[in-house]
Write an enzyme that holds these catalytic residues in place. Structure first.
Site, mmCIF file in Angstrom:
data_model
loop_
_atom_site.group_PDB
_atom_site.id
_atom_site.type_symbol
_atom_site.label_atom_id
_atom_site.label_comp_id
_atom_site.label_asym_id
_atom_site.label_seq_id
_atom_site.Cartn_x
_atom_site.Cartn_y
_atom_site.Cartn_z
ATOM 1 N N HIS A 298 -6.518 9.400 -7.629
ATOM 2 C CA HIS A 298 -7.040 9.508 -6.271
ATOM 3 C C HIS A 298 -6.602 10.853 -5.692
ATOM 4 C CE1 HIS A 298 -8.399 5.230 -5.168
ATOM 5 N NE2 HIS A 298 -8.365 5.346 -6.490
ATOM 6 N N GLU B 207 -11.231 2.871 2.184
ATOM 7 C CA GLU B 207 -10.053 2.830 3.044
ATOM 8 C C GLU B 207 -10.335 3.329 4.456
ATOM 9 O OE1 GLU B 207 -8.032 5.127 0.201
ATOM 10 O OE2 GLU B 207 -7.967 6.936 1.420
ATOM 11 N N GLU C 235 -12.969 14.305 1.143
ATOM 12 C CA GLU C 235 -13.065 13.048 1.896
ATOM 13 C C GLU C 235 -13.737 13.253 3.251
ATOM 14 O OE1 GLU C 235 -9.373 10.894 1.791
ATOM 15 O OE2 GLU C 235 -9.065 11.352 -0.331
ATOM 16 N N HIS D 59 1.152 2.552 -10.454
ATOM 17 C CA HIS D 59 0.823 3.502 -9.402
ATOM 18 C C HIS D 59 1.832 4.634 -9.380
ATOM 19 C CE1 HIS D 59 0.370 4.823 -5.040
ATOM 20 N NE2 HIS D 59 -0.801 5.032 -5.588
ATOM 21 N N HIS D 60 1.315 5.861 -9.393
ATOM 22 C CA HIS D 60 2.141 7.060 -9.293
ATOM 23 C C HIS D 60 1.595 7.930 -8.165
ATOM 24 C CE1 HIS D 60 3.504 6.931 -13.807
ATOM 25 N NE2 HIS D 60 4.211 6.124 -13.039
#
Length: 677
Positions: free
Chosen positions: A460, A485, A173, A375-376
């Protein structure tokens, strides 16, 4: 659907120590495998008679065995040709041609103390090369404890490189560096290079399975060497018996379009192992997400908790009214309270917070024709996640949740795993790298377990994509780069050049869940985003994913009805995709054909430099006219001022052979729908 011809294998025996060549089907690329005077195996790549990759060494070091580097001869060589066309269940294009020539050379040690063998399999396509190492089962080395690869990439000419640092804390990132090739230090792949003669290259890997991810370390000048992600065990890779490494890949193209449209890594992966995956439907979604990213809501319990039953139903209603298939809900489960970053010890994947009723929301969504996207988040704790994985997937399967976003928020060396030296159940913790062998194994375990329940996975903070979506088509997208984001966390945190750079770097590895569609163009505390409104639409064409988010608040989306209408209509699955204008790091405009109609969509993104671009419609069908609806930067649009919302609309009729000139604002973009009349 499989079409084409697979040619028969043509076996040949080579004279020891003589070079072996393999040529691309079009004759432009020639790759050589040989040994030097010290018996060091190497390869070299020529294109149009000029050297692209100079003599580059091959080999290994081990933690418990002598180095595989010198004293080799060529024992034998086998050649093959291949030409067929295969169909993607979803993707940037429906049909992919796999045409290559292959050379497999076995190198044998000549020392009295060791007669180990190493096979290098080289495949040469018109758009690049891929090679891998193959180890046969051996009594001399029943277990390979690999300390490092000695694979080199010696770039033959000067040029410019686009790269992000490998081995640093923030995984993938980062904003991309643009430097001379000699300015690279340690880079993640894909690393993109434009040589001074105009040739474009991309260095990456394919079929990363049960192995550590590869970084590129510049040794000297323009010579790079593979560097494997570390492991807590010392040996970076441990493999038993016979095994193959991932493919080391180099895309080679005349220009950026050839680089972007290459299917090299996909073709180096095995065919679909899952069979029918029609349960996965490429689509768009909204979610309870942007509010947490901006800080308006929280993942944790409390007065700001985002994932409440009431809010989830409101987003389900909006999705149903506007044709969005899915609603992502983050922060619904226990484990978010306190410091979960790089921790994850308290997560439960089956227990909801008191103000969120998962069963009720799932039933409500089903009644509206909407699917919940699960979502995990793991906080990097794969030990805790794997212990609950079966129960968590069973719960989602029962509730009709058929797509899951997973997350691994932790620093690069912060993945918490079981201590392999302690018998199950694990009683100790060790820390692994995000792209080390243990994490590579983990991701595939999740994907395979999800496939058994007809669930798709979108990780992600993942391990990078290496084309495994061909083999496991329920592996539909991932993050693996600096996403939207970051725009919420600081003024112009993602500069305007970031999006067009992603097209020619990160996107060469596969689909990205970039989360476009922030039409309000506002991050936390009112900070502006380095984008015009038209660019947010162009992202749907530039940054491909079979699941595309409209990431803004539902209220903000509703405030921009014309743009929302485009987002509703733009497909997430394509029959064809072509880069029709662009330059690395500057701008990128695509033409993509809807897989389910005769319509085309054109669009893309720009950097900080205002430019005027003329687009050709040569991709359209002969003799047909199309009604074009155009969304473009207004005359005053720029990301630098409050005019970033300035957008213009246009309608016209176009046909093959026509041209259209459009202004791309600083930080701007454009989108166009072409409906066949």
């Amino acid at each position: 659907m499989i079409r084409g011809l697979v040619a028969a294998l043509l076996a040949t025996v080579a004279t020891p120590a003589l070079a072996e060549d393999v040529t691309s089907p079009d004759g432009r690329i020639v790759a050589t495998l040989d040994v030097d005077n010290d018996g060091v195996p190497y390869y070299r790549v020529m294109r149009d008679g000029a050297e692209v990759i100079a003599e580059s060494d091959l080999g290994f070091t081990f933690t418990d065995a002598e180095t595989m580097r010198r004293n080799f001869v060529i024992e034998n060589a086998v050649t093959a040709t291949h030409d067929d066309t295969w169909e993607q269940p979803w993707g940037e294009r429906r049909f992919v041609r796999d045409r290559h020539n292959e050379l497999a050379v076995t190198f044998r040690e000549t020392r009295d103390t060791s007669k180990r063998a190493l096979t290098v399999r080289m495949r040469v396509f018109d758009d690049g090369i891929g090679f891998r190492y193959e180890f046969a089962e051996s009594a001399d080395m029943p277990v390979a404890n690999i300390a490092e690869e000695l694979t080199e990439f010696a770039i033959a000419g000067d040029g410019t490189a686009w790269w992000i640092p490998g081995g640093d804390w923030n995984r993938y990132e980062y904003l991309y560096n643009e430097t001379p090739i000699t300015g690279v230090s340690i880079a993640h792949t894909p690393m993109t290079v434009r040589l001074d003669n105009g040739t474009h290259l991309s260095f990456h890997e394919a079929a990363l399975v049960d192995y550590s991810g590869m970084w590129l370390r510049r040794m000297d000048g323009r010579r790079f060497r593979a560097m494997l992600a570390p492991s807590s065990r010392g040996a970076k890779v441990v493999r038993e018996g016979a095994f193959e490494t991932p493919w080391r890949t180099i895309r080679i193209a005349d220009g950026p379009d050839g680089l972007v449209e290459s299917n090299l890594e996909l073709n180096l992966n095995e065919p679909n192992k899952l069979g029918d995956v029609s349960y996965f439907e490429p689509a768009k979604y909204i979610g309870i997400w942007w509010g947490m990213i901006r800080g308006d809501w929280s993942w944790a319990q409390g007065p700001k908790h985002g994932a409440t039953t009431e809010r989830a139903k409101e987003y389900v209603d909006f999705a149903a009214e506007n044709g969005f298939r899915g609603v992502l809900i983050e922060g619904w489960n226990y484990g978010w309270d306190g410091n979960w970053f790089g921790n994850g010890r308290d997560y439960s994947y089956t227990r909801s917070y008191p103000d969120f009723d998962l069963e009720e929301v799932a039933e409500y969504a089903r009644g509206k024709g909407v699917r919940i996207i699960g979502h995990h988040e793991t906080g990097g704790n794969i030990q805790v996640y794997e212990a609950q994985l079966e129960d968590a997937l069973d719960l989602y399967q029962r509730l009709g949740v058929d797509v899951i976003k997973t997350g691994y928020v932790a620093d690069a060396g912060g993945i918490i795993s079981c201590n392999a030296d302690i018998a199950d159940p694990c009683e100790g913790e060790v820390y692994e790298w995000h792209d080390g062998q243990r994490q590579v194994q983990h991701h595939l375990k999740v994907v395979q377990a999800a496939a058994e329940r007809q669930i798709a996975i979108n990780p992600h903070e993942p391990v990078k994509d290496t084309g495994l979506r061909r083999t496991y088509p329920n592996w539909v997208a991932r993050e693996g780069a600096r996403g939207q984001e970051y725009n919420a966390w600081g003024r112009f945190a993602n500069g305007p050049e970031h999006d067009p750079t992603l097209v020619y770097t990160r996107m060469l590895s596969g689909p990205m869940d970039y989360t476009p569609g922030v039409l309000g163009l506002v991050g936390a505390e009112g900070v502006p985003i380095a984008s015009t409104k038209a660019k947010q639409l162009g992202l749907y064409l530039a940054i491909y994913s079979p699941i595309q988010m409209a990431a803004d608040f539902k209220e903000s989306l509703a405030e921009h009805p014309r743009e929302l209408d485009f987002i509703r209509q733009v497909p997430a699955d394509w029959a064809e995709s072509h880069l029709i204008a662009g330059a690395v790091g500057d701008y990128a405009i695509f033409a993509r054909k809807d897989r389910n109609s005769e319509d085309w969509y054109v669009g893309g993104v720009n950097d900080a430099t205002e430019r005027t671009v003329t687009l050709d419609f040569d991709f359209l069908e002969d003799g047909q006219t199309y009604a074009a609806t155009i969304y473009k930067d207004g005359p005053e649009a720029t990301y630098l001022t409050d005019k970033r919302h300035d957008i213009a609309y246009e309608t016209l009729s176009v046909a093959k052979g026509d041209r259209y000139t459009v202004r791309l604002a600083p930080g701007g973009g454009m989108a166009m729908q072409l409906k066949r009349r």
